[in-house]
Design a protein around this motif. Sequence first.
Motif, PDB file in Angstrom:
ATOM      1  N   GLN A 176     -31.526   8.398   1.927  1.00 39.54           N
ATOM      2  CA  GLN A 176     -30.572   9.264   2.621  1.00 39.54           C
ATOM      3  C   GLN A 176     -29.872   8.524   3.758  1.00 39.54           C
ATOM      4  OE1 GLN A 176     -31.255  13.232   3.804  1.00 39.54           O
ATOM      5  NE2 GLN A 176     -32.594  13.752   2.075  1.00 39.54           N
ATOM      6  N   ARG A 177     -30.647   7.749   4.501  1.00 37.75           N
ATOM      7  CA  ARG A 177     -30.093   7.045   5.653  1.00 37.75           C
ATOM      8  C   ARG A 177     -29.066   5.993   5.224  1.00 37.75           C
ATOM      9  NH1 ARG A 177     -34.626   5.488   7.528  1.00 37.75           N
ATOM     10  NH2 ARG A 177     -34.517   3.281   6.982  1.00 37.75           N
ATOM     11  N   ILE A 178     -29.405   5.212   4.202  1.00 34.78           N
ATOM     12  CA  ILE A 178     -28.491   4.166   3.740  1.00 34.78           C
ATOM     13  C   ILE A 178     -27.234   4.783   3.137  1.00 34.78           C
ATOM     14  CG2 ILE A 178     -28.218   2.353   1.990  1.00 34.78           C
ATOM     15  CD1 ILE A 178     -31.102   1.527   2.583  1.00 34.78           C
ATOM     16  N   SER A 179     -27.383   5.907   2.442  1.00 38.49           N
ATOM     17  CA  SER A 179     -26.202   6.592   1.892  1.00 38.49           C
ATOM     18  C   SER A 179     -25.266   7.041   3.010  1.00 38.49           C
ATOM     19  CB  SER A 179     -26.641   7.793   1.055  1.00 38.49           C
ATOM     20  OG  SER A 179     -27.377   7.384  -0.071  1.00 38.49           O
ATOM     21  N   GLU A 233     -22.961   3.594  17.013  1.00 35.77           N
ATOM     22  CA  GLU A 233     -22.148   4.665  16.406  1.00 35.77           C
ATOM     23  C   GLU A 233     -22.788   5.149  15.109  1.00 35.77           C
ATOM     24  OE1 GLU A 233     -17.658   3.432  17.995  1.00 35.77           O
ATOM     25  OE2 GLU A 233     -18.468   2.552  16.153  1.00 35.77           O
ATOM     26  N   LEU A 234     -23.327   4.225  14.343  1.00 32.42           N
ATOM     27  CA  LEU A 234     -23.991   4.598  13.091  1.00 32.42           C
ATOM     28  C   LEU A 234     -25.286   5.356  13.360  1.00 32.42           C
ATOM     29  CD1 LEU A 234     -23.369   1.282  11.152  1.00 32.42           C
ATOM     30  CD2 LEU A 234     -22.450   3.521  10.538  1.00 32.42           C
ATOM     31  N   LEU A 235     -25.984   4.997  14.443  1.00 36.43           N
ATOM     32  CA  LEU A 235     -27.204   5.721  14.820  1.00 36.43           C
ATOM     33  C   LEU A 235     -26.878   7.169  15.141  1.00 36.43           C
ATOM     34  CD1 LEU A 235     -30.203   5.833  15.587  1.00 36.43           C
ATOM     35  CD2 LEU A 235     -29.568   4.983  17.865  1.00 36.43           C
ATOM     36  N   ASP A 236     -25.804   7.409  15.896  1.00 32.72           N
ATOM     37  CA  ASP A 236     -25.406   8.785  16.228  1.00 32.72           C
ATOM     38  C   ASP A 236     -25.066   9.580  14.977  1.00 32.72           C
ATOM     39  OD1 ASP A 236     -25.751   8.225  18.892  1.00 32.72           O
ATOM     40  OD2 ASP A 236     -23.628   7.735  19.253  1.00 32.72           O
ATOM     41  N   ILE A 237     -24.361   8.943  14.027  1.00 32.08           N
ATOM     42  CA  ILE A 237     -23.984   9.632  12.779  1.00 32.08           C
ATOM     43  C   ILE A 237     -25.232  10.024  11.995  1.00 32.08           C
ATOM     44  CG2 ILE A 237     -22.894   9.288  10.527  1.00 32.08           C
ATOM     45  CD1 ILE A 237     -20.794   7.558  11.955  1.00 32.08           C
ATOM     46  N   CYS A 238     -26.209   9.111  11.887  1.00 33.48           N
ATOM     47  CA  CYS A 238     -27.442   9.408  11.161  1.00 33.48           C
ATOM     48  C   CYS A 238     -28.219  10.553  11.806  1.00 33.48           C
ATOM     49  CB  CYS A 238     -28.321   8.162  11.088  1.00 33.48           C
ATOM     50  SG  CYS A 238     -27.846   7.008   9.789  1.00 33.48           S
ATOM     51  N   SER A 288     -26.573  13.868  10.979  1.00 30.96           N
ATOM     52  CA  SER A 288     -26.320  14.262   9.589  1.00 30.96           C
ATOM     53  C   SER A 288     -27.538  14.282   8.685  1.00 30.96           C
ATOM     54  CB  SER A 288     -25.274  13.310   8.966  1.00 30.96           C
ATOM     55  OG  SER A 288     -24.105  13.246   9.751  1.00 30.96           O
ATOM     56  N   LEU A 289     -28.677  13.702   9.107  1.00 33.52           N
ATOM     57  CA  LEU A 289     -29.850  13.666   8.231  1.00 33.52           C
ATOM     58  C   LEU A 289     -30.397  15.061   7.973  1.00 33.52           C
ATOM     59  CD1 LEU A 289     -31.881  10.548   9.437  1.00 33.52           C
ATOM     60  CD2 LEU A 289     -30.883  10.915   7.177  1.00 33.52           C
ATOM     61  N   SER A 290     -30.958  15.265   6.799  1.00 31.01           N
ATOM     62  CA  SER A 290     -31.517  16.563   6.420  1.00 31.01           C
ATOM     63  C   SER A 290     -32.698  16.912   7.311  1.00 31.01           C
ATOM     64  CB  SER A 290     -31.975  16.538   4.963  1.00 31.01           C
ATOM     65  OG  SER A 290     -30.903  16.216   4.101  1.00 31.01           O
ATOM     66  N   PRO A 291     -32.926  18.217   7.543  1.00 30.19           N
ATOM     67  CA  PRO A 291     -34.096  18.635   8.320  1.00 30.19           C
ATOM     68  C   PRO A 291     -35.378  18.157   7.645  1.00 30.19           C
ATOM     69  CG  PRO A 291     -32.549  20.452   8.029  1.00 30.19           C
ATOM     70  CD  PRO A 291     -32.064  19.350   7.154  1.00 30.19           C
ATOM     71  N   GLY A 292     -36.325  17.691   8.418  1.00 29.60           N
ATOM     72  CA  GLY A 292     -37.586  17.203   7.867  1.00 29.60           C
ATOM     73  C   GLY A 292     -37.623  15.709   7.680  1.00 29.60           C
ATOM     74  N   ILE A 293     -36.440  15.061   7.657  1.00 28.58           N
ATOM     75  CA  ILE A 293     -36.379  13.604   7.542  1.00 28.58           C
ATOM     76  C   ILE A 293     -36.515  13.008   8.940  1.00 28.58           C
ATOM     77  CG2 ILE A 293     -34.978  11.632   6.874  1.00 28.58           C
ATOM     78  CD1 ILE A 293     -35.898  13.206   4.506  1.00 28.58           C
ATOM     79  N   PRO A 294     -37.439  12.058   9.149  1.00 29.22           N
ATOM     80  CA  PRO A 294     -37.625  11.462  10.492  1.00 29.22           C
ATOM     81  C   PRO A 294     -36.334  10.818  10.995  1.00 29.22           C
ATOM     82  CG  PRO A 294     -39.401  10.803   9.004  1.00 29.22           C
ATOM     83  CD  PRO A 294     -38.377  11.484   8.168  1.00 29.22           C
ATOM     84  N   LEU A 295     -36.008  11.042  12.264  1.00 33.14           N
ATOM     85  CA  LEU A 295     -34.807  10.446  12.837  1.00 33.14           C
ATOM     86  C   LEU A 295     -35.043   8.965  13.119  1.00 33.14           C
ATOM     87  CD1 LEU A 295     -33.712  13.240  15.356  1.00 33.14           C
ATOM     88  CD2 LEU A 295     -32.846  12.791  13.052  1.00 33.14           C
ATOM     89  N   ALA A 314     -20.245   6.319   6.033  1.00 27.82           N
ATOM     90  CA  ALA A 314     -19.543   6.211   7.321  1.00 27.82           C
ATOM     91  C   ALA A 314     -18.724   4.934   7.395  1.00 27.82           C
ATOM     92  CB  ALA A 314     -20.555   6.264   8.460  1.00 27.82           C
ATOM     93  N   MET A 315     -19.297   3.814   6.948  1.00 28.75           N
ATOM     94  CA  MET A 315     -18.581   2.537   7.018  1.00 28.75           C
ATOM     95  C   MET A 315     -17.480   2.420   5.979  1.00 28.75           C
ATOM     96  SD  MET A 315     -21.566  -0.268   7.906  1.00 28.75           S
ATOM     97  CE  MET A 315     -22.807   0.404   6.802  1.00 28.75           C
TER      98      MET A 315
END
Length: 436
Positions: free
Chosen positions: A96-99, A114-119, A122-129, A104-105
């Motif tokens: 999910q993170r790589i997608s 900037e990519l950290l903020d986007i992740c 946007s990551l699904s609930p339950g996925i570790p930040l 974004a890029m």
Amino acid sequence: MAKESFDKEIQFLRMLVLTSGAFSRQQFAERLGISVHTFDKTIRRLKDVISSMHQHLPQEQSAELSETIRFSYYDSTDPLLLFLFRAKSVKESESQRISLLLGAMNEQALTAMELLDICCDSLSPGIPLPDEKTIRSDLKYLEEVGVILKEPGPRPYRYRIQDDLIRSLSEEELIDLYDFVDVMANTQVPSVQGYLLRDGLKKHLLRGQFEQRAIEPFLYKYHYYSRILDEAHLFTLLHAIRHRRRVRFLYFSPKSEKSYASKNTNPLFERETKAKAEKTLPLKIVYDHQYGRWYLLSHGREGIRKYRMEGITQIEEDESVPEAWFEEKKSELEEKLRYSWLIDTGKPVTVRVRFYNPGDSEPNFVKERVLLQGQWGQIVFEDEYSFIYEITVNGTTEIRPWLRSFGSSCEALEPIRFRREMIAEWKEIQSYYESV
């Protein structure tokens, strides 16, 4: 994900294809060396992945995994190959993170923060930040495999998708490129990277409003599915050879009753395995086109060793060896393989065979095939009806299937023992077709 899960699913899929779903759940579990519960979990996971890739399947077709493979024969290598490298080579959170990072890029060049903020947004609930270290690790990986580029300029660095080739080609050139990659991926070995490239080009063309039938004008299939599955270990072994490193793995011989063993992580539930723990120095990889098999040739305590790659599981790199010693062992192997048709290191023997020309037909396809595939052998006699082919090989075992494939166009002459063995084989085959 853990390599043991990767190995398990490779062995699972190989058995599924070879048996065409003929085994029961219990038989499958026993052959793999796992419990029926683990078998059920594995097949549910495979069904989920294949369903996500083939959403057009009717409900009744998606009920059985074996039926899913049969349903789209010419695309059947896609789930057998691609989902292993998509769904099992990374964890779900990584996928999910790589997608998200790539999406974004794709629009613009961005910094790691900037990519950290986007992740995080946007990551699904339950996925570790993720944290900054994780994002930078992902970017380093994507840059190493050539997916993204670091733009020149001062810090903080900005990253963008590496798609210069795609954007520089016209639509007609893109279709020509796809056709070339499609043919090469289906006919050449190794094929893993070719299938992944083909898949990316296909998605790009479909986003450009191309019709499916316009993109895929060819229908053909390589016969041996298992050679694709075995390529999961190929690049690990090639890396070990390139860096002169030993490898460790559990090996199941072709005669073994089981083909997989889970890692014993809990001493309370430790089970005896049928596999043999091996530590060896890889020297060469050989592909047998006749049977669609990969072989590892290496040096161990007992000298030159040969392994069928389908029996290798839980492979890991070990320490490196001195370059001079590695080259010495490699030279020893090459000398032993000097007269090997494939990987045989036995005593050299001279084989003489008569090939019969196919009547008045042109061209002489028998002679053309012998000249193409006959390796270092030579034609020593020829007349209008036949020709005699001679070759020195390490034993007759490996050349036998090739000669047998010529049928009545081939007659073994020498050595006399080999001739008698070939006659006995053909008599046995003939008996299978006698009236009942």
